[in-house]
Design a protein around this motif. Structure first.
Motif, PDB file in Angstrom:
ATOM      1  N   HIS A 122      34.892  38.860  39.925  1.00 47.00           N
ATOM      2  CA  HIS A 122      36.286  39.309  40.055  1.00 47.00           C
ATOM      3  C   HIS A 122      37.075  38.950  38.813  1.00 47.00           C
ATOM      4  O   HIS A 122      37.799  39.769  38.259  1.00 47.00           O
ATOM      5  N   VAL A 123      36.921  37.697  38.404  1.00 51.07           N
ATOM      6  CA  VAL A 123      37.633  37.229  37.216  1.00 51.07           C
ATOM      7  C   VAL A 123      37.237  38.063  36.002  1.00 51.07           C
ATOM      8  O   VAL A 123      38.074  38.462  35.212  1.00 51.07           O
ATOM      9  N   GLU A 124      35.943  38.316  35.888  1.00 55.41           N
ATOM     10  CA  GLU A 124      35.451  39.121  34.762  1.00 55.41           C
ATOM     11  C   GLU A 124      36.083  40.502  34.787  1.00 55.41           C
ATOM     12  O   GLU A 124      36.477  41.049  33.763  1.00 55.41           O
ATOM     13  N   THR A 125      36.159  41.074  35.987  1.00 61.89           N
ATOM     14  CA  THR A 125      36.751  42.408  36.125  1.00 61.89           C
ATOM     15  C   THR A 125      38.203  42.408  35.668  1.00 61.89           C
ATOM     16  O   THR A 125      38.630  43.267  34.902  1.00 61.89           O
ATOM     17  N   VAL A 126      38.936  41.422  36.138  1.00 65.24           N
ATOM     18  CA  VAL A 126      40.344  41.325  35.755  1.00 65.24           C
ATOM     19  C   VAL A 126      40.471  41.151  34.248  1.00 65.24           C
ATOM     20  O   VAL A 126      41.272  41.818  33.597  1.00 65.24           O
TER      21      VAL A 126
END
Length: 98
Positions: free
Chosen positions: A8-12
């Motif tokens: 998720h963090v990577e996506t953001v």
DNA sequence: GAAATGACGGCGC
DNA sequence: GGCGCCGCCATTT
């Protein structure tokens, strides 16, 4: 809960990094694009994850950056070509569409 | 396990 | 259009 995974963090982070200079995005847009349930999550990620990413291009739905970073972000945005009138960014013309 | 916190958003006044 | 309250979700104490 539904713990935020590194993915998720990577996506953001990817979405933020994908914002071109001269454009800005709102927390809600990023949250939606990242598949997160709430813009609060994005805020939490930005607060915890201090990366070299252009976080200053992420502003509130009001068209105004976070209070404590408003001056700094506005200054950087101005340097990138985003003319903020009265401390406010015209989302109508600078909002990045994912 | 419950309450407080935070780089937010939407709706009502 | 500005201000305030409530709701959201995950983290932290």
């Amino acid at each position: 809960m539904a713990p935020i995974t590194d993915e998720h963090v990577e996506t953001v982070r990817g979405l933020v990094a994908a914002i071109p200079a001269g454009k800005v995005a709102t927390y809600g847009d990023i949250a939606d694009a990242a598949g997160l349930s709430s813009p609060r999550i994005v805020a939490w990620i930005m607060r915890t994850d201090s990366s070299d990413l252009p976080w200053h291009r992420v502003i509130r739905a009001s068209g105004r950056p976070a209070p404590h970073l408003a001056s700094a972000q506005l200054e950087r945005l101005r340097a990138e070509g985003v003319l903020a009138t009265d401390g406010r960014v015209p989302l109508s013309g600078c909002r990045h569409r994912f």
